[in-house]
Design a protein around this motif. Sequence first.
Motif: not given
Length: 422
Positions: A274, A297, A301, A303, A308, A331
């Motif tokens: 990140k 992601l 998944t 997150d 996102r 999302y």
Amino acid sequence: MSKVGRNESCPCGSGKKYKKCCLNKESSPAESILRLISTEQPVQEVTVQPERKLTLTKLNRMVTQELKWEHQAHEQLALELIENMRNQYEGELILEALMLWNGYSRQTRPTVKKTGSFCAAIEYLLSEEYGFNVSKAEMASKYEVTTGTISRKVNEMFSYIEEYGMGGETDELMVLNGPGTPKDKAEALLHKAREASSAKRRVQLAKTVLEVYPDISDAYLILAEESDNESDARAYLKAGIAAGERELGEQFFEKNKGDFWGLQETRPYIRICKSYAESCWFGGNTQEAAQTLEHMLELNTEDNTGARYLLAAVYLYSNQLEQAEQLMTKYGKGGASTAFAYDQIILEYKKNGITSQLDKLYSVARGMNKHVPDYLLGLQRLPHNLPDFVGMGDSNEAIEYVIMHSRLWASMPDLLKWMLKQ
């Protein structure tokens, strides 16, 4: 029974500070040192094992074989320090003197013209710390220097002590020479790096961590955070990603893909990914940022880290409007968010220009967080750093959004002019 602080008045009623009165009557110098460098442990749990007593032979071997020196004269002074202190102090306190000199000499690289001035200053500082009440005049006589010289050297050492503490690298050496695997030792040093009060000390410890065990991602993260150069910081982050991949292993990625954040050992890797993506985004490498965020992601998944939101900004900035729309749809099902609400305005503008639909989207976005326009339009000044805590709909959420999306909005001056009229 409560513990008496070192700088509090001595409970014996003498009027002196505890450290200069009864502290060393109640515990040996060895126990005092261990208490100083192991403050995270209860004092009663710290013991000095007789079989591990620091003898003069061990101290000399430590100086000549284990410690690193910038100059041979610095090593020679350390040996003289042992010889000068051997008859008055226990081995553990001489060790503290050695660590103070080792850390100080490696950081400042002083020219040694007269060893006595440094030895006198070090012994005086330790005597002050542990309440031995040795005067500068006594030190001047012992080492054949003037009290003025001692004062100057003491003052020179204060800046180092303020950065690294009296013990300097003592805690580091004890970890390295203690039990445990290289990874265990590296993680113990990493903890000390996180707790260090100065940037220099954090960097020093992080580098030592990587010397002991090179696959600790969080050590690279510390080096990146403390770097003054963004290019260097990004290189550290990329190296940290590679370290995390080596540490976890290819089979681990295949087996746990999709559920990474639920596994504690994956979090350093996700964190550094990140940070790397954010560095690429602000550095103008949107393609690398997108690839890293997409990778995150895939691994996580759910997150949990909010990758996102930055990925949506990257897609919109790069005019990958279909990908941005799909991401926000996927999302955004669980409920609207401030980031996506304002990004929907950008998506509509990029697809259709200034339309009546923008008014509706703007109304929804302001309902989510009314503070964003003020920061976007410069009506409120942005701080230099991201806030530590963010609440839904508060000004901190707005600050975080605007800082992370500033490059995106700056690329659309006409949309900002439209917002200014609303």
